[in-house]
Design an enzyme around this catalytic site. Structure first.
Site, short mmCIF file in Angstrom:
data_model
loop_
_atom_site.label_atom_id
_atom_site.label_comp_id
_atom_site.label_asym_id
_atom_site.label_seq_id
_atom_site.Cartn_x
_atom_site.Cartn_y
_atom_site.Cartn_z
N ILE A 217 -0.58 -4.19 8.65
CA ILE A 217 -1.08 -3.77 7.34
C ILE A 217 -0.33 -2.55 6.80
O ILE A 217 -0.41 -2.22 5.61
CB ILE A 217 -2.60 -3.47 7.42
CG1 ILE A 217 -3.25 -3.51 6.03
CG2 ILE A 217 -2.88 -2.14 8.10
CD1 ILE A 217 -3.40 -4.88 5.47
N GLU B 250 -8.58 -10.22 3.86
CA GLU B 250 -8.95 -10.30 5.27
C GLU B 250 -10.39 -10.75 5.42
O GLU B 250 -11.27 -10.41 4.62
CB GLU B 250 -8.78 -8.92 5.95
CG GLU B 250 -9.06 -9.00 7.45
CD GLU B 250 -8.79 -7.71 8.21
OE1 GLU B 250 -8.32 -6.74 7.60
OE2 GLU B 250 -9.05 -7.69 9.42
N ARG C 40 9.82 -5.76 12.56
CA ARG C 40 8.85 -6.25 13.54
C ARG C 40 9.41 -7.29 14.50
O ARG C 40 8.77 -7.59 15.52
CB ARG C 40 7.62 -6.80 12.81
CG ARG C 40 6.91 -5.78 11.93
CD ARG C 40 6.48 -4.52 12.69
NE ARG C 40 5.78 -3.57 11.80
CZ ARG C 40 5.24 -2.45 12.23
NH1 ARG C 40 5.33 -2.08 13.51
NH2 ARG C 40 4.64 -1.63 11.39
#
Lengths: 307, 307, 307, 307
Positions: free
Chosen positions: C104, C113, C225
């Site tokens: 997030i 969510e 990531r």
């Protein structure tokens, strides 16, 4: 964590705009919940900075103070939001993880959060005050009922939360294979990586971050999170931030209360219904209470027969 | 510029959600002002996509269509904006530079603008329709008065705008040393760089861009730019986009009209004034006109004696 | 939660651009970790949409396919990022809360969510595969060591994580006073509000959300990531998203691998050091391996004597 | 416009972090181009504020100054960008409209621009210095060639720009029906609205705004706009802002020069080519020039045979 202490601060000389009342509480921790706090660590601008930015847009010369207040009201009422973006604030916040999860949804802010991949979390978890332990609301799917739990049930709730939190932390240390002083618990073991051990902690553990946001977006955050529908635990932070706004930019605070917090937004159907309930003759009686612009606007909304 | 032609499009098969009425006008130019247009070149999602996203949040199963409408109204009324962000639209827009300058202030969008550093701008400039040439408003510092100019003054205005625009373009070509067919105007000269020559053009010249935005931010754009206080020339674009919204997501459109465009936002003082003008006995008469929630809310706002 | 099932999808006809290979996996769950997944639920644009947007900027006519690839490489290399923002994707993701907390932090995305204030969370928690349970890295403060834990320690870790997760859930149900079928556990109790009961769950519990992002920001997310320094549990999601990119926009994928994932960013000092290690005579030998622009650029960087 | 004068400033006492060298030039106009300027009107944070925010993340105690520099280099090199977002700056900028149009494309900033709907623009337009009037570049579609225009062509260019600018302004006044002192030019006319009259001005007219941005995004702006490929007229602003950065946060400035401005980003193909040009034996010779981390990284990139 050394960041928690009140910051050693000195007086400096600056040519920048200052907010005298905010200076007084700078770096001071404002305690919230059982272990949380906010403390303002920096800010940029004040009421005058907003006026100054607005007057770049409008190209007017500087006016006296009484007009500053009027201009801020005008900007707030008509949602001319960019001048409010010209002020910025930075706060250090300590808050439970489940509150942090709601908070972070506000995207127009800058954040540096304490990382549990780098460091070991302290043994600090949130236990609600008995007064705030309540049943699920019947008519509000996301809320709490007022005061309907028995003392026993409240006590049982606290016992569960406390014992689970403590046990999870005890196991967190076992997984890390470290005690509170940083020594190995068991010489025959390695311990697992911090980034993995932390997943054993519950959502009521505290985290902390630096959070920087402009005034416009801060007011938006407050209007959503100080709302009665917001979860109690984030509401206390929003209300504390509202107190900060009052110190920092007092004109903006008044304007925000008048045109946002205590404002009413009516749908077309509500406007139509209201028209039928109003005696137009009474508009003139309100001249003493409203300035001319607000009165004219009321008439425009509620004059009989809209198409 | 080849981009201006209606796009050669074929029918494809897709498993994605579609909006049947928007498909019908996809790629079609909707003419605006004298040379401008918008045309929708792509979109993502429809009314159901919003409902579906909202139900991820609320964890409910899929309900029938009548409830979709109610859920969208609920989201709009309570400003639960994230589900509206789940729809996205991309439009090709041709617009005068002075309109582009206002438009681009909306930051939460993606833009690819035609670059006059790379290419030569076409000779297309905006001349207002005589009906929209007006005097400066007396009481609105940023607006126009209605219809008070003489026919002669309107004609003189158009003459000035037209002759200046044409002369600037003629000189633009001289600076580039290129005629419309791309040949040198004067063999003895080099011509200056495009990025510099363009600075000789007036703000009514047309530019164009691809503009992509989510539905929530599009509605915000429309609410500001379709407002009577917005400049006429951007208002026509905002109104055309509102028509697109009506085709694309009809439930959202209705909801937006009810809770935004025709809504009334009252300050605390206005609420207090209104309280004194209302006969509380009349609340019951409005039961037929309002749903129970909206009626309860009205009572809450306007019941006598606020603290 | 009904959202988890593969979505009932039909074929529709559309005039929009499509990505044939992405259509094939639309709505399909791609399983990740022990209970997680991603599944693409919508998308906008394809390789050609990027080219088309870029050509609005450059004002060029449509060229053949071989040039599309070159143009995408050019945009990627020179970080002309706006055309990549013209593509958008929406994925449904199920992920542990501690992964959601990292995820997030990427702010330029839209999120809905699942809310544990509205609904009760399922009993699903993450237990790492034994191969991914490792000791704290010695030289990387935020990482894991490779394979140095004993089988016993790995087993002990799993036992702790499993028993704590289960116990917390059992107590979550006690706090709610509800069993899995929604019946009261104890008729004499009320149960506490969902928003409060959830704070007893551990960070390895699963949540889910709809996540929508443009391609430029998706690539940025992936580059951070899918990096070896990212925590393993988010890396598997980033890698799965990279596979999606490969299906969706194959030219962009190739370009991204060449100019981002396998690129090297050198500091000024590293450039200076490298200069002294290179025999300039060898530049000519590389003509076969590099296109002319890339070769010229190399010479510019590593020619002897920078100022 | 009164905002242009140097601001009357007083010394205040503050507990906030200050940047002593930036204080010295606060509010001072830095002249750029022929009529433009930037002047810093406020700032938040300094080098230490970045370090402090980073250490919230890493949970470490405060270290001595030499380590601050190392930490900033580490953050810059590894693109840990959030600590740089903790500093903010506000500048008052006067710039030609065509520069403003490029500038505003950077969306992560706050802007209050002078509005020509409210006020009358001054008669100030940009004329390039003869040294910066050049032909279109042959191999750079968006650039200028160096010095190939004849003196006559340069003079002719300036004549065109000047006479068009002046004529457009003269007509702007006619359209407004106002002279420079605010009196009617022609008693028989009304004049048209300001918002419409302004469209007759050319893109080289000056506008001004307040612009507020965080340090991370400011550096991104500078890296794109101080680049040799940026148009000269915006480059001078970017370079002036780089000088401001040097005064404000000197450690960040050094780090930015080392890891961004003078860095080299190599594609996979370039890395492969370079491998073949390097004698691995020479790595050891570079030990004196590089710190151990940077040397190890070089080896990792350029060691023979990558898969």
């Amino acid at each position: 964590m050394t960041q928690e202490g009140n910051f050693p601060h000195e007086e400096h000389s600056t040519k920048r705009a200052i907010s005298p009342d905010l200076e007084k509480i700078l770096y001071n921790k404002i305690p919230l919940l059982d272990h949380g706090f906010i403390r303002v660590v920096d800010y940029m601008g004040n009421d005058s900075a907003i006026v100054q930015a607005a007057r770049v847009s409008y190209g007017q010369g500087t006016k006296q103070v009484s007009q500053d207040k009027g201009l801020i009201n005008y900007l707030m009422k008509h949602r001319h939001t960019t001048p409010f973006e010209m002020c910025e604030i930075k706060v250090h916040v300590k808050l439970p993880i489940f509150v942090a999860r709601q908070w972070i949804r506000h995207r127009t802010a800058n954040v540096n959060e304490h990382s549990a991949r780098y460091s070991i979390l302290d043994k600090e978890f949130y236990l609600p005050d008995p007064a705030h332990i309540s049943a699920q609301s019947k008519n509000n799917k996301q809320g709490r009922e007022q005061n309907i739990l028995s003392t026993q049930e409240i006590k049982a709730t606290l016992d569960i939360l406390k014992s689970n939190s403590e046990q999870c932390y005890e196991n967190y240390e076992k997984l890390l294979n470290l005690d509170q002083t940083g020594h190995l618990l068991d010489e025959t073991k390695q311990g697992i990586a911090r980034e993995l051990a932390r997943i054993n902690l519950t959502l009521n553990y505290y985290t902390q971050w630096y959070w920087k946001i402009d005034l416009h977006n801060l007011l938006h955050f407050i209007s959503l999170r100080a709302d009665p529908h917001a979860q109690y635990e984030i509401r206390v932070y929003a209300e504390a931030l509202l107190d900060v706004v009052k110190l920092w930019v007092p004109y903006v605070y008044e304007s925000f209360m008048e045109y946002r917090i205590h404002a009413a937004s009516l749908s077309r159907s509500q406007v139509e219904a209201l028209k039928k309930m109003i005696d137009p003759a009474k508009f003139s009686e309100q001249e003493a209470n409203l300035n001319i612009r607000e009165l004219e606007e009321l008439k425009r909304f509620f004059a009989k027969k809209q198409e």
